[in-house]
Motif scaffolding. Structure first.
Motif, PDB file in Angstrom:
ATOM      1  N   VAL A 194       0.833  -1.205   0.000  1.00 19.84           N
ATOM      2  CA  VAL A 194       0.000   0.000   0.000  1.00 19.84           C
ATOM      3  C   VAL A 194       0.870   1.258   0.000  1.00 19.84           C
ATOM      4  CG1 VAL A 194      -1.643   1.344   1.379  1.00 19.84           C
ATOM      5  CG2 VAL A 194      -1.993  -1.104   1.055  1.00 19.84           C
ATOM      6  N   LEU A 195       1.878   1.277   0.863  1.00 18.11           N
ATOM      7  CA  LEU A 195       2.770   2.444   0.907  1.00 18.11           C
ATOM      8  C   LEU A 195       3.543   2.604  -0.397  1.00 18.11           C
ATOM      9  CD1 LEU A 195       4.140   2.073   4.560  1.00 18.11           C
ATOM     10  CD2 LEU A 195       2.354   3.628   3.728  1.00 18.11           C
ATOM     11  N   ALA A 196       3.978   1.496  -0.969  1.00 18.32           N
ATOM     12  CA  ALA A 196       4.708   1.578  -2.242  1.00 18.32           C
ATOM     13  C   ALA A 196       3.815   2.093  -3.365  1.00 18.32           C
ATOM     14  CB  ALA A 196       5.265   0.197  -2.594  1.00 18.32           C
ATOM     15  N   ALA A 197       2.547   1.639  -3.374  1.00 19.91           N
ATOM     16  CA  ALA A 197       1.628   2.110  -4.409  1.00 19.91           C
ATOM     17  C   ALA A 197       1.352   3.599  -4.251  1.00 19.91           C
ATOM     18  CB  ALA A 197       0.324   1.317  -4.343  1.00 19.91           C
ATOM     19  N   ALA A 198       1.204   4.053  -3.000  1.00 21.54           N
ATOM     20  CA  ALA A 198       0.973   5.483  -2.765  1.00 21.54           C
ATOM     21  C   ALA A 198       2.172   6.306  -3.217  1.00 21.54           C
ATOM     22  CB  ALA A 198       0.676   5.722  -1.290  1.00 21.54           C
TER      23      ALA A 198
END
Length: 304
Positions: free
Chosen positions: A22-26
């Motif tokens: 999730v953090l990488a996608a953001a």
């Protein structure tokens, strides 16, 4: 004694992996949007649609995302509370089972084993005796011990499984339970039934019988009631069991349910039904059990 330290919940490896994605996608979305100047392009594309307020859609989507996150958080809290309640109920049921097993073991050891020993002693005495009178007396004592042994076995079997259901059926078993309650206590018990109540299934019959038995036991022990009314029938919503007394009642908000009522609620839930307890101090208690039936079976019971 050293108290055990509380167990802290540690996120699983899968949860940590999902959070990293999730953090990488953001972060990737931010980099791409900055590189392509995405916001500026969207502003230019929507400038011609100002009359439709299209430029406010991203703000609304942000609010929707926050709302969905809040909704998911609320559902997660509810699931955790339900899981904690199920664990507590499972522990209580295990404790009840262990207590019942201990009581049965004590009764088997203290009573049934005693009668078996008495029969063996009398049988050995008869084998060695040469006096007819003494032999007859020993035989009578052995017969009396055997009768007590038989009654003890029947009592234990009744605790494990109500034999009246198999022998008499649900309606007759409840009538017998009501008459037995009147015999053992000063409580006046009335039982009414309507509709076709045979062939409901073993699970439904057992649930109705056990709920009635538990409610009757609570009334005798705690309610100080004079009358108990049991009404069983079938209506448009399915099978309905209503048990009402004129006892002292209790505050349902202040008093937690006992293990008996918790077990009754679990029996009802297992059959897709529900149980409701209504009471107030000085106003008696009413317990209502509802269990849905198959449509065809329900129509037959209503018309009977």
């Amino acid at each position: 004694m050293k108290q055990p330290s509380p167990v802290r919940h540690q996120p699983s490896r899968a949860a940590q992996t999902d959070l990293a994605w999730v953090l990488a996608a953001a972060l990737l979305t931010f980099l791409l949007a900055s590189r392509l100047e995405l916001q500026e392009r969207i502003a230019r594309l929507t400038s011609s649609l100002e009359a439709w307020q299209v430029d406010e859609v991203p703000t609304a989507l942000v609010a929707l995302s926050l709302g969905l996150a809040w909704y998911a958080w609320r559902r997660r809290r509810e699931s955790q509370q339900l899981l904690a309640r199920n664990r507590e109920l499972a522990q209580q049921l295990i404790a009840v089972q262990e207590g019942e097993r201990l009581a049965l073991a004590r009764e088997l050891h203290d009573e049934l084993a005693q009668h078996c020993t008495a029969i063996r002693v009398e049988a050995a005495y008869i084998e060695r005796s040469r006096e007819p009178a003494q032999t007859a007396a020993a035989a009578q004592r052995a017969a009396a011990s055997a009768e007590l042994l038989y009654e003890g076995v029947r009592r234990l079997l009744r605790r494990l499984r109500p034999a009246e259901l198999d022998e008499l059926g649900l309606v007759a078993a409840l009538q017998s339970l009501c008459e037995s309650c009147e015999t053992r206590s000063r409580l006046r018990c009335t039982f009414r039934h309507r509709g076709r109540l045979d062939g409901l299934g073993e699970a439904t019959d057992t649930a109705v019988y056990r709920v009635t038995q538990e409610a009757m036991s609570n009334t005798v022990r705690h309610a100080h009631a004079q009358r108990l009314a049991i009404d069983l029938g079938v209506d448009e919503q399915g099978l309905r069991l209503r048990i009402e007394d004129d006892g002292g009642g209790f505050d349902t908000k202040a008093r937690s349910r006992g293990l008996g009522l918790l077990g009754a609620a679990e029996r009802a839930a297992a059959l897709g039904g529900s149980i409701e307890v209504r009471s107030e101090p000085g106003g008696g208690t009413c317990i209502e059990l509802r269990i849905p039936l198959q449509p065809q079976r329900q129509r037959e019971a209503v018309l009977a």
